[in-house]
Enzyme design. Structure first.
Site, PDB file in Angstrom:
ATOM      1  N   ARG A   1     -63.680 -83.619  52.890  1.00 51.53           N
ATOM      2  CA  ARG A   1     -62.922 -82.413  53.353  1.00 51.53           C
ATOM      3  C   ARG A   1     -63.021 -82.095  54.680  1.00 51.53           C
ATOM      4  O   ARG A   1     -64.259 -82.170  55.129  1.00 51.53           O
ATOM      5  CB  ARG A   1     -63.526 -81.110  52.183  1.00 51.53           C
ATOM      6  CG  ARG A   1     -63.220 -79.823  53.065  1.00 51.53           C
ATOM      7  CD  ARG A   1     -63.251 -78.424  52.479  1.00 51.53           C
ATOM      8  NE  ARG A   1     -62.552 -78.289  51.162  1.00 51.53           N
ATOM      9  CZ  ARG A   1     -62.297 -77.312  50.569  1.00 51.53           C
ATOM     10  NH1 ARG A   1     -62.883 -76.044  50.924  1.00 51.53           N
ATOM     11  NH2 ARG A   1     -61.604 -77.068  49.261  1.00 51.53           N
TER      12      ARG A   1
ATOM     13  N   HIS B   1     -53.938 -80.905  49.959  1.00 50.92           N
ATOM     14  CA  HIS B   1     -55.168 -80.435  48.971  1.00 50.92           C
ATOM     15  C   HIS B   1     -54.725 -80.897  47.577  1.00 50.92           C
ATOM     16  O   HIS B   1     -54.219 -79.933  46.742  1.00 50.92           O
ATOM     17  CB  HIS B   1     -55.145 -78.952  49.232  1.00 50.92           C
ATOM     18  CG  HIS B   1     -56.458 -78.435  48.845  1.00 50.92           C
ATOM     19  ND1 HIS B   1     -57.593 -79.292  48.246  1.00 50.92           N
ATOM     20  CD2 HIS B   1     -56.977 -77.299  48.503  1.00 50.92           C
ATOM     21  CE1 HIS B   1     -58.547 -78.374  47.763  1.00 50.92           C
ATOM     22  NE2 HIS B   1     -58.106 -77.181  48.008  1.00 50.92           N
TER      23      HIS B   1
ATOM     24  N   GLN C   1     -56.315 -79.517  44.307  1.00 49.72           N
ATOM     25  CA  GLN C   1     -55.827 -78.293  44.123  1.00 49.72           C
ATOM     26  C   GLN C   1     -54.405 -78.291  43.123  1.00 49.72           C
ATOM     27  O   GLN C   1     -54.386 -77.156  42.467  1.00 49.72           O
ATOM     28  CB  GLN C   1     -55.710 -77.521  45.409  1.00 49.72           C
ATOM     29  CG  GLN C   1     -55.258 -75.879  45.042  1.00 49.72           C
ATOM     30  CD  GLN C   1     -56.144 -75.199  44.606  1.00 49.72           C
ATOM     31  OE1 GLN C   1     -57.189 -75.065  44.886  1.00 49.72           O
ATOM     32  NE2 GLN C   1     -55.976 -74.456  43.255  1.00 49.72           N
TER      33      GLN C   1
ATOM     34  N   ASP D   1     -51.361 -68.107  49.487  1.00 44.93           N
ATOM     35  CA  ASP D   1     -52.570 -68.539  49.927  1.00 44.93           C
ATOM     36  C   ASP D   1     -52.842 -67.789  51.369  1.00 44.93           C
ATOM     37  O   ASP D   1     -51.996 -66.973  51.678  1.00 44.93           O
ATOM     38  CB  ASP D   1     -52.312 -69.961  50.433  1.00 44.93           C
ATOM     39  CG  ASP D   1     -53.540 -70.915  51.245  1.00 44.93           C
ATOM     40  OD1 ASP D   1     -54.586 -70.221  51.059  1.00 44.93           O
ATOM     41  OD2 ASP D   1     -52.949 -71.946  51.969  1.00 44.93           O
TER      42      ASP D   1
ATOM     43  N   CYS E   1     -54.827 -70.455  45.451  1.00 53.32           N
ATOM     44  CA  CYS E   1     -55.816 -71.301  45.289  1.00 53.32           C
ATOM     45  C   CYS E   1     -57.252 -70.952  45.674  1.00 53.32           C
ATOM     46  O   CYS E   1     -58.227 -71.250  45.042  1.00 53.32           O
ATOM     47  CB  CYS E   1     -55.781 -72.476  46.383  1.00 53.32           C
ATOM     48  SG  CYS E   1     -55.241 -71.935  47.915  1.00 53.32           S
TER      49      CYS E   1
ATOM     50  N   ARG F   1     -60.046 -76.496  38.643  1.00 45.58           N
ATOM     51  CA  ARG F   1     -60.380 -77.277  39.479  1.00 45.58           C
ATOM     52  C   ARG F   1     -61.570 -78.130  39.066  1.00 45.58           C
ATOM     53  O   ARG F   1     -61.415 -79.351  39.413  1.00 45.58           O
ATOM     54  CB  ARG F   1     -60.881 -76.323  40.704  1.00 45.58           C
ATOM     55  CG  ARG F   1     -60.190 -75.580  41.765  1.00 45.58           C
ATOM     56  CD  ARG F   1     -59.130 -76.324  42.140  1.00 45.58           C
ATOM     57  NE  ARG F   1     -59.330 -77.404  42.997  1.00 45.58           N
ATOM     58  CZ  ARG F   1     -59.963 -77.350  44.075  1.00 45.58           C
ATOM     59  NH1 ARG F   1     -60.069 -76.101  44.658  1.00 45.58           N
ATOM     60  NH2 ARG F   1     -60.197 -78.457  44.931  1.00 45.58           N
TER      61      ARG F   1
HETATM   62  N1  NVA Z   1     -54.648 -73.187  53.476  1.00 51.13           N
HETATM   63  C1  NVA Z   1     -56.252 -72.728  52.816  1.00 51.13           C
HETATM   64  C2  NVA Z   1     -56.564 -73.287  51.625  1.00 51.13           C
HETATM   65  C3  NVA Z   1     -57.746 -73.142  51.042  1.00 51.13           C
HETATM   66  C4  NVA Z   1     -58.087 -73.632  49.667  1.00 51.13           C
HETATM   67  C5  NVA Z   1     -57.304 -73.571  54.023  1.00 51.13           C
HETATM   68  O1  NVA Z   1     -57.003 -74.625  54.556  1.00 51.13           O
HETATM   69  O2  NVA Z   1     -57.899 -72.790  54.822  1.00 51.13           O
HETATM   70  N1   CP Z   2     -59.366 -73.547  46.724  1.00 48.93           N
HETATM   71  C1   CP Z   2     -60.377 -74.233  47.222  1.00 48.93           C
HETATM   72  O1   CP Z   2     -60.212 -75.215  47.852  1.00 48.93           O
HETATM   73  O2   CP Z   2     -61.575 -73.415  47.312  1.00 48.93           O
HETATM   74  P1   CP Z   2     -62.619 -73.817  48.092  1.00 48.93           P
HETATM   75  O3   CP Z   2     -62.223 -73.748  49.378  1.00 48.93           O
HETATM   76  O4   CP Z   2     -63.658 -72.663  47.572  1.00 48.93           O
HETATM   77  O5   CP Z   2     -63.098 -75.234  47.550  1.00 48.93           O
END
Ligand code: NVA
Ligand code: CP
Length: 330
Positions: A109, A136, A139, A232, A273, A318
């Site tokens: 990540r 992602h 997700q 989101d 998400c 998830r």
């Molecule tokens: N768009 C958000 C998704 C988090 C799961 C981020 O990248 O922070």
């Molecule tokens: N939805 C998601 O990816 O959550 P986290 O950032 O907590 O992993």
């Protein structure tokens, strides 16, 4: 579908997978979920070890990989945003070869999609994308499992995404919908659309799957006929704090609230998400709500807590879907 095998494959973005392969992963997730609920052991990856690299924070994704790996019988090593040499003292290509010699799979990540692609290029083991700025993909598997559990099907359902459609969630939902034959609408200001290249790619895929790709700037019009309303956060991880002003101004009309839900189908569901700024019960949520004189950001607390909201089923999924990705590729 019985002859699908994803052994040894990376899981970097849904664009790399056929609709049958994506359906296979969702089916496998449903099967593993059933086993978990019934208490049937499924330690089919015993003796394997996986590394989890997180250059950004996480609750769901990290816990999903850790619990899923343990359920599968695999060992887990977590590398946090500051506790390794990655990026600062060691390149991604070198890290890939080091970790690839010790582990059977690597989750990443972080920031640019090119980083996870480089990791996959140099690592001799499967690499899984746990979120980049662009995509992602795990997700979306959870989102689609949730939609399928609820409605029984995916193809033909209309999903409307509210918010900044240029980032990981807007991009990935558009790709996922195109692949699986859903009707996707991004509802945002015109300048917050995904890139023209990605739209063209998705339109081409949609032409083969029966999906449609649409864009709408009117939040009420967009919701008409929708089966799933999705949003989101307005500011994503890694973005500078300065963008809050511009984002709140641009996206305030796109908040998912009772009027949006009322314009959708009667049995429409709400998905997110997570994490979500639906109230002031977080440090950043409170700070930003107070600064912009709001009670919530991208979704009202009313919608978030309503019976239409499946966000916690989605969050649980998830784990089952990430387990399917590891089980299929290891
Ligand atoms: N768009 C958000 C998704 C988090 C799961 C981020 O990248 O922070
Ligand atoms: N939805 C998601 O990816 O959550 P986290 O950032 O907590 O992993």
């Amino acid at each position: 579908m019985a002859n699908i095998s994803l052994k040894g494959r990376d899981f970097l973005k849904l664009l790399d997978f056929t609709p049958d392969e994506i359906a296979y992963l969702i089916d496998l997730a449903a099967e593993l979920k059933q086993k978990k609920k019934a208490g049937i052991p499924h330690a089919i990856c015993q003796g394997k070890n996986v590394a989890l690299i997180f250059e950004k924070t996480s609750t769901r994704t990290r816990c999903s990989f850790e619990v899923a790996a343990r359920d599968l019988g695999a060992g887990v090593t977590y590398l946090d945003p500051s506790g390794s040499q990655i990026g600062r003292k060691e390149s991604i290509a070198d890290t890939a070869r080091v970790l690839g010699s010790m582990f059977d799979g690597i989750e990443y990540r972080g920031f640019g999609q090119e980083i996870v692609e480089t990791l996959a290029k140099y690592a001799p083991v499967p690499v899984w994308n746990g979120l980049t700025d662009e995509f992602h993909p795990t997700q979306i598997l959870a989102d689609f499992l949730t939609i399928r559990e609820h409605f029984g099907t995916l193809a033909g359902k209309k999903l409307v995404y509210y918010g900044d459609a240029r980032f990981n969630m807007g991009n990935s939902l558009m790709v996922g919908c195109a692949k699986m034959g859903l009707h996707f609408v991004a509802c945002s200001p015109a300048e917050y659309k995904p890139s023209a290249d990605l739209i063209a790619t998705c339109e081409k895929i949609a032409g083969e799957t029966g999906a449609t790709i649409g864009f709408e700037t009117d939040p009420i019009k967009a919701a008409q006929g929708a089966d799933a309303i999705y949003t989101d956060v307005w500011v994503s991880m890694g973005e500078p704090v300065e963008v809050w002003d511009e984002r709140v101004k641009a996206l305030a009309p796109y908040q998912v609230n009772a009027s949006v839900m009322a314009a959708a189908k009667k049995d429409a569901i709400f998905l997110h998400c997570l994490p979500a700024y639906h109230d002031k019960n977080t440090a950043i949520g409170r700070e930003m709500c107070d600064r912009f004189h709001r009670e919530a950001m991208e979704v009202t607390d009313e919608v978030f807590e309503s019976p239409a909201s499946l966000v916690f089923q989605e969050a649980e999924n998830r784990m089952h879907t990430i387990k399917a990705v590891m089980a299929a590729t290891l």
